[in-house]
Scaffold this motif. Structure first.
Motif, PDB file in Angstrom:
ATOM      1  N   ASN A  89       0.847  -1.189   0.000  1.00  0.00           N
ATOM      2  CA  ASN A  89       0.000   0.000   0.000  1.00  0.00           C
ATOM      3  C   ASN A  89       0.885   1.241   0.000  1.00  0.00           C
ATOM      4  O   ASN A  89       2.062   1.190   0.377  1.00  0.00           O
ATOM      5  CB  ASN A  89      -0.903   0.033   1.235  1.00  0.00           C
ATOM      6  N   ILE A  90       0.272   2.335  -0.413  1.00  0.00           N
ATOM      7  CA  ILE A  90       0.995   3.612  -0.396  1.00  0.00           C
ATOM      8  C   ILE A  90       0.084   4.683   0.187  1.00  0.00           C
ATOM      9  O   ILE A  90      -1.096   4.768  -0.176  1.00  0.00           O
ATOM     10  CB  ILE A  90       1.468   4.013  -1.822  1.00  0.00           C
ATOM     11  N   ILE A  91       0.595   5.454   1.115  1.00  0.00           N
ATOM     12  CA  ILE A  91      -0.105   6.631   1.619  1.00  0.00           C
ATOM     13  C   ILE A  91       0.739   7.838   1.235  1.00  0.00           C
ATOM     14  O   ILE A  91       1.971   7.825   1.377  1.00  0.00           O
ATOM     15  CB  ILE A  91      -0.343   6.547   3.143  1.00  0.00           C
ATOM     16  N   ALA A  92       0.087   8.861   0.719  1.00  0.00           N
ATOM     17  CA  ALA A  92       0.805  10.033   0.209  1.00  0.00           C
ATOM     18  C   ALA A  92       0.044  11.286   0.599  1.00  0.00           C
ATOM     19  O   ALA A  92      -1.183  11.273   0.738  1.00  0.00           O
ATOM     20  CB  ALA A  92       0.954   9.947  -1.314  1.00  0.00           C
ATOM     21  N   ALA A  93       0.774  12.369   0.773  1.00  0.00           N
ATOM     22  CA  ALA A  93       0.141  13.631   1.149  1.00  0.00           C
ATOM     23  C   ALA A  93       0.850  14.790   0.471  1.00  0.00           C
ATOM     24  O   ALA A  93       2.085  14.866   0.471  1.00  0.00           O
ATOM     25  CB  ALA A  93       0.159  13.821   2.661  1.00  0.00           C
ATOM     26  N   GLU A  94       0.033  15.674  -0.107  1.00  0.00           N
ATOM     27  CA  GLU A  94       0.547  16.943  -0.617  1.00  0.00           C
ATOM     28  C   GLU A  94       0.338  17.994   0.464  1.00  0.00           C
ATOM     29  O   GLU A  94      -0.772  18.173   0.956  1.00  0.00           O
ATOM     30  CB  GLU A  94      -0.204  17.351  -1.876  1.00  0.00           C
ATOM     31  N   VAL A  95       1.405  18.673   0.843  1.00  0.00           N
ATOM     32  CA  VAL A  95       1.332  19.717   1.861  1.00  0.00           C
ATOM     33  C   VAL A  95       1.773  21.027   1.226  1.00  0.00           C
ATOM     34  O   VAL A  95       2.868  21.111   0.654  1.00  0.00           O
ATOM     35  CB  VAL A  95       2.218  19.383   3.083  1.00  0.00           C
ATOM     36  N   VAL A  96       0.903  22.036   1.330  1.00  0.00           N
ATOM     37  CA  VAL A  96       1.204  23.351   0.758  1.00  0.00           C
ATOM     38  C   VAL A  96       1.382  24.350   1.890  1.00  0.00           C
ATOM     39  O   VAL A  96       0.523  24.474   2.767  1.00  0.00           O
ATOM     40  CB  VAL A  96       0.082  23.831  -0.180  1.00  0.00           C
ATOM     41  N   ASN A  97       2.507  25.031   1.871  1.00  0.00           N
ATOM     42  CA  ASN A  97       2.701  26.197   2.735  1.00  0.00           C
ATOM     43  C   ASN A  97       2.620  27.412   1.809  1.00  0.00           C
ATOM     44  O   ASN A  97       3.489  27.596   0.947  1.00  0.00           O
ATOM     45  CB  ASN A  97       4.050  26.144   3.445  1.00  0.00           C
ATOM     46  N   PHE A  98       1.589  28.212   1.977  1.00  0.00           N
ATOM     47  CA  PHE A  98       1.373  29.343   1.079  1.00  0.00           C
ATOM     48  C   PHE A  98       2.291  30.519   1.391  1.00  0.00           C
ATOM     49  O   PHE A  98       2.313  31.496   0.649  1.00  0.00           O
ATOM     50  CB  PHE A  98      -0.090  29.781   1.136  1.00  0.00           C
ATOM     51  N   GLY A  99       3.053  30.431   2.492  1.00  0.00           N
ATOM     52  CA  GLY A  99       4.040  31.447   2.816  1.00  0.00           C
ATOM     53  C   GLY A  99       3.451  32.841   2.859  1.00  0.00           C
ATOM     54  O   GLY A  99       2.361  33.058   3.412  1.00  0.00           O
ATOM     55  N   PRO A 100       4.129  33.822   2.271  1.00  0.00           N
ATOM     56  CA  PRO A 100       3.606  35.198   2.299  1.00  0.00           C
ATOM     57  C   PRO A 100       2.329  35.377   1.496  1.00  0.00           C
ATOM     58  O   PRO A 100       1.679  36.422   1.594  1.00  0.00           O
ATOM     59  CB  PRO A 100       4.754  36.019   1.696  1.00  0.00           C
ATOM     60  N   HIS A 101       1.936  34.376   0.732  1.00  0.00           N
ATOM     61  CA  HIS A 101       0.719  34.454  -0.075  1.00  0.00           C
ATOM     62  C   HIS A 101      -0.443  33.704   0.573  1.00  0.00           C
ATOM     63  O   HIS A 101      -1.462  33.478  -0.075  1.00  0.00           O
ATOM     64  CB  HIS A 101       0.982  33.876  -1.468  1.00  0.00           C
ATOM     65  N   MET A 102      -0.301  33.319   1.843  1.00  0.00           N
ATOM     66  CA  MET A 102      -1.361  32.544   2.481  1.00  0.00           C
ATOM     67  C   MET A 102      -2.614  33.393   2.677  1.00  0.00           C
ATOM     68  O   MET A 102      -2.542  34.612   2.801  1.00  0.00           O
ATOM     69  CB  MET A 102      -0.879  31.986   3.826  1.00  0.00           C
ATOM     70  N   PRO A 103      -3.786  32.741   2.689  1.00  0.00           N
ATOM     71  CA  PRO A 103      -5.023  33.480   2.921  1.00  0.00           C
ATOM     72  C   PRO A 103      -4.998  34.175   4.279  1.00  0.00           C
ATOM     73  O   PRO A 103      -4.291  33.767   5.199  1.00  0.00           O
ATOM     74  CB  PRO A 103      -6.092  32.377   2.888  1.00  0.00           C
ATOM     75  N   ARG A 104      -5.825  35.208   4.414  1.00  0.00           N
ATOM     76  CA  ARG A 104      -5.846  35.983   5.645  1.00  0.00           C
ATOM     77  C   ARG A 104      -6.301  35.129   6.835  1.00  0.00           C
ATOM     78  O   ARG A 104      -5.910  35.389   7.969  1.00  0.00           O
ATOM     79  CB  ARG A 104      -6.767  37.189   5.482  1.00  0.00           C
ATOM     80  N   GLY A 105      -7.087  34.118   6.593  1.00  0.00           N
ATOM     81  CA  GLY A 105      -7.577  33.274   7.679  1.00  0.00           C
ATOM     82  C   GLY A 105      -6.650  32.148   8.064  1.00  0.00           C
ATOM     83  O   GLY A 105      -7.009  31.309   8.888  1.00  0.00           O
ATOM     84  N   GLN A 106      -5.458  32.096   7.487  1.00  0.00           N
ATOM     85  CA  GLN A 106      -4.536  30.989   7.727  1.00  0.00           C
ATOM     86  C   GLN A 106      -3.445  31.378   8.712  1.00  0.00           C
ATOM     87  O   GLN A 106      -2.776  32.394   8.543  1.00  0.00           O
ATOM     88  CB  GLN A 106      -3.881  30.544   6.411  1.00  0.00           C
ATOM     89  N   PHE A 107      -3.266  30.573   9.746  1.00  0.00           N
ATOM     90  CA  PHE A 107      -2.109  30.707  10.632  1.00  0.00           C
ATOM     91  C   PHE A 107      -1.059  29.689  10.219  1.00  0.00           C
ATOM     92  O   PHE A 107      -1.351  28.700   9.546  1.00  0.00           O
ATOM     93  CB  PHE A 107      -2.511  30.472  12.088  1.00  0.00           C
ATOM     94  N   SER A 108       0.189  29.898  10.661  1.00  0.00           N
ATOM     95  CA  SER A 108       1.252  28.965  10.290  1.00  0.00           C
ATOM     96  C   SER A 108       2.427  29.101  11.252  1.00  0.00           C
ATOM     97  O   SER A 108       2.764  30.205  11.691  1.00  0.00           O
ATOM     98  CB  SER A 108       1.724  29.244   8.856  1.00  0.00           C
TER      99      SER A 108
END
Length: 745
Positions: free
Chosen positions: A113-132
């Motif tokens: 089996n394979i489990i995979a995940a795409e993770v995006v860090n939007f950095g300075p372009h992240m939405p206003r509602g996003q913390f990081s």
């Protein structure tokens, strides 16, 4: 009479203690936390980046559920054996970072089996509602057996950075706020196609780096984020085809393209423009499937149903491969989509293009029918509310995707009436409480990485708690929020004018005039008194009641104009507003004998063009609570005009104010005690000869099917078993009990 009954509600509620059914608290908490956050070794914590994680594992004798708990910073898409299994996490803040719980057994198979995940860090372009805090992925198996197979933090997790994706900043006019996701620019030749599939060779990928251990909310910790289980349900996705091509240039595309049955091949060295119509404002993750097109350029522009200067685009540079699928990294909300395609030296085939409609998973069981205009408003308000029902309650899905407490109050209550699922509303109340600034007020919108604060919004949060408790008798939440309620009222009390006792000059007042500020405060005091009684805080309840009574007398002396029969905006008594006087009625600042007169006078006032849907909520609520509802059809007409004019307000989630009061006034269904244990049904159909409505009650369904003729009403009412109430018509009443009941008055 109805107004007097509401004034007597406080002592009745102080003794009521119906509890919310216990939430599932064990199924979404692992046996132990021994996974660790992982990242790429060269990832800059706060920079933009897209990272792909993979883990291969064997299952030889595993049966039953396979439960995992997972989160990411900023966002993840989870794939199991190439199939999308989940996305998240739901938005929260660093002190309350949500993780989801998913049973992935349906995606697993015997053997590899394979489990995979795409993770995006939007950095300075992240939405206003996003913390990081920093780019990372966390997956924890529910039991030790699952943890040994799946946990992040082991050497078998691999990672690579996807360098094909870059931000395409959104273009706005000067001084126009934008808080949602930016567009994507994708260069397909740099993407590792098939990376989420079991057959992909990841031998060249690096081993993921352990970044940090797990820190849990509610415990002392030296690092962020602090994890807690997501209190809301999962998102639902489904294919949504475009029903129409509005215009096209450079090609002849038919309906087969929109159905995915007739691909469109664009020759080399050709420019094509297609304008597609989704039929209504929608939201999701549009997917494009193409073949060929090396050296081509595709621009995708999203347009709302209303006029907007904001330009949101995705840009694709194909690599010439076969059946390449492109999906944006963030939500897109639109009615129209314009595709601008320019091919290079080779042709491009547009195989398919559709929207993957995305929404919080709800079972909508509501219905309403009372005539063409009312039915149109019902449909439009519901659509707007559901489009914004995501991992938070988004009022403006197109350009903000933020949760404002005043709008979430309307949207969340409407969604509760539609489905019986009040978790999004509860989540909004809790998150607003968590947004508290050191001075004691809450923020106007949250989660949001800014500091927008308003006294009006803080006081409205108290009212939103009260609205929720009338629907759901949740004593746990009431007690959780009560210290925050107290801090807001204490803060306002510090700024009272010593000469008059009315609210004085204070920070965060947004230049609100004296009378509406007083009305907001007085109404919040009344509501806080009831909530305090429900929380067994008798002393606080009596204190707030006494403070409110004193404030009412001073306000009456300072701002009530006897000649006009209304409260003025200031002590100068030169201007008046419908909103202020509705607040006066709701806050019991109007003597009971004068209530009907004040309501008739305020409703006779000309509706100002700038009156917001938030203000209309209080006006409609005052109409509902006093029974002065004769002008409600005319009020609905003003909302219908917004829809006819394609006004942006008609497409925001607080347009569901129409749904609340079509149910509450036209059908007349309203809670008469906490937890909706008793119900009042007092319909006002206007000119409609028949009203049919279904509202979801915490214990089942409330249904009305009523015919109005010659000042009489006949029909059927159904309320859940165990619920009692009154049916009221033209001064006459019938006692209601659980089950179906014939009405004839």
């Amino acid at each position: 009479m109805k107004y007097l009954l509401r004034c007597l509600l406080l002592p009745a509620l102080m003794g009521l203690a119906t509890a919310l059914p216990a939430q599932e608290k064990n199924g979404n908490i692992p046996t132990r936390w021994d996974a660790r956050w992982i990242t790429a070794g060269d990832a800059t914590p706060s920079a933009y980046g897209v990272f792909l994680f993979r883990k291969q594992f064997q299952l030889l004798n595993y049966s039953g559920p396979f439960i995992i708990h997972l989160s990411a910073d900023n966002r993840y898409r989870l794939y199991v054996n190439g199939r999308l299994a989940g996305m998240g996490p739901a938005r929260s803040d660093l002190a309350n970072w949500y993780y989801e719980t998913i049973d992935i057994s349906a995606y697993l198979k015997y053997g590899p089996n394979i489990i995979a995940a795409e993770v995006v860090n939007f950095g300075p372009h992240m939405p206003r509602g996003q913390f990081s805090k920093a780019t990372g992925l966390l997956i924890q198996g529910h039991t030790p057996r699952e943890a040994a197979i799946i946990n992040t933090g082991t050497a078998s997790w691999k990672v690579m950075e996807d360098e094909s994706l870059h931000p395409a900043p959104v273009i706005t006019a000067d001084n126009v706020f934008y808080g949602a996701y930016h567009g994507d620019s994708i260069t397909a030749q740099y993407h590792p196609w098939g990376w989420e599939q079991p057959a992909y060779n990841d031998s060249a990928w690096e081993v993921a780096t352990t970044a940090a251990g797990v820190a849990l909310q509610g415990r002392s910790a030296g690092s962020w984020p602090l994890l807690m289980p997501s209190p809301i349900g999962r998102l639902h996705q489904e294919r949504q085809s475009f029903p129409a091509i509005v215009s096209q240039q450079g090609a002849t595309a038919g309906m087969g393209l929109l159905k995915g049955t007739s691909p469109l091949t664009i020759p080399a060295k050709r420019k094509v423009t297609l304008l597609l119509d989704a039929g209504q404002q929608t939201i999701g993750f549009p997917e494009m499937l193409i073949s060929g097109g090396l050296e081509a350029a595709i621009s995708i522009t999203y347009r709302p149903a209303y006029a907007s200067s904001t330009v949101i685009k995705d840009i694709i540079h194909p690599d010439g491969g076969t059946r390449r699928k492109f999906t944006p990294s963030g939500y897109r909300s639109f009615r129209y989509v314009q595709l601008d395609i320019e091919t290079g030296r080779s042709p491009l085939t547009l195989v398919d293009y559709y929207n993957v409609y995305t929404q919080y998973l709800l079972n909508d069981r509501s219905a309403f029918s009372a005539g063409a205009m009312a039915d149109s408003l019902w449909a439009a308000g519901k659509r707007a509310a559901l489009n914004g029902a995501q991992d938070n309650l988004y009022n403006d899905p197109f350009s903000e995707q933020l949760q404002y407490i005043q709008d979430a109050r309307i949207q969340g209550l409407a969604i509760s009436f539609f489905s019986g699922d009040d978790r999004l509303l509860r989540n909004a109340l809790v998150q607003t409480d968590q947004s508290r600034i050191p001075e004691g007020l809450v923020r106007s919108r949250y989660p949001s990485n800014d500091r927008l604060v308003s006294v009006t919004d803080a006081l409205a949060w108290i009212g939103a708690v009260q609205d929720y408790l009338l629907y759901r008798a949740d004593k746990e939440l009431a007690k959780q929020c009560f210290p925050g309620i107290r801090s807001i009222l204490d803060w306002v009390d510090r700024y009272q004018d010593p000469a008059t006792g009315l609210p004085g000059s204070m920070p965060y007042d947004d230049s609100v005039a004296l009378s509406p500020a007083t009305g907001q405060y007085l109404y919040a005091l009344r509501q806080a008194a009831v909530i305090a009684g429900y929380c067994d805080k008798t002393t606080d309840s009596l204190t707030y009641t006494r403070t409110a009574d004193k404030l009412r007398e001073v306000w009456y002396q300072q701002c009530y104009d006897a000649g006009k029969g209304l409260y003025a905006e200031t002590a100068a008594k030169k201007t008046f507003s419908r909103y202020t006087n509705a607040m006066a009625v709701l806050a019991q600042a109007v003597p009971p004998r004068q209530v009907k007169n004040v309501m008739q006078r305020l409703l006779a006032e000309k509706t100002p063009g700038e009156e917001s849907l938030r203000e209309k909520y209080y006006i409609f609520k005052a109409m509902q609570e006093t029974g002065v509802t004769e002008t409600f059809p005319a009020e609905l007409q003003s909302l219908a005009i917004l829809l006819e004019q394609n006004n942006a307000a008609a497409y925001q989630a607080n347009a569901a104010v129409a749904n609340l009061f079509l149910l509450g006034i036209t059908a007349g269904i309203q809670p008469a005690s906490y937890g909706f244990r008793t119900v009042l049904i007092a319909p006002d159909p206007g000119t409609s000869p028949q009203v049919k409505a279904t509202m979801v009650h915490p214990e089942g369904l409330i249904k009305v099917d009523l015919i109005f003729k010659n000042n009489r009403v006949t029909g059927t009412v159904v309320v859940p078993f165990g619920i009692t109430g009154k049916f009221r018509w033209r001064g006459k009443e019938i006692t209601l009990y659980g089950g179906p009941q014939e009405i004839s008055l």
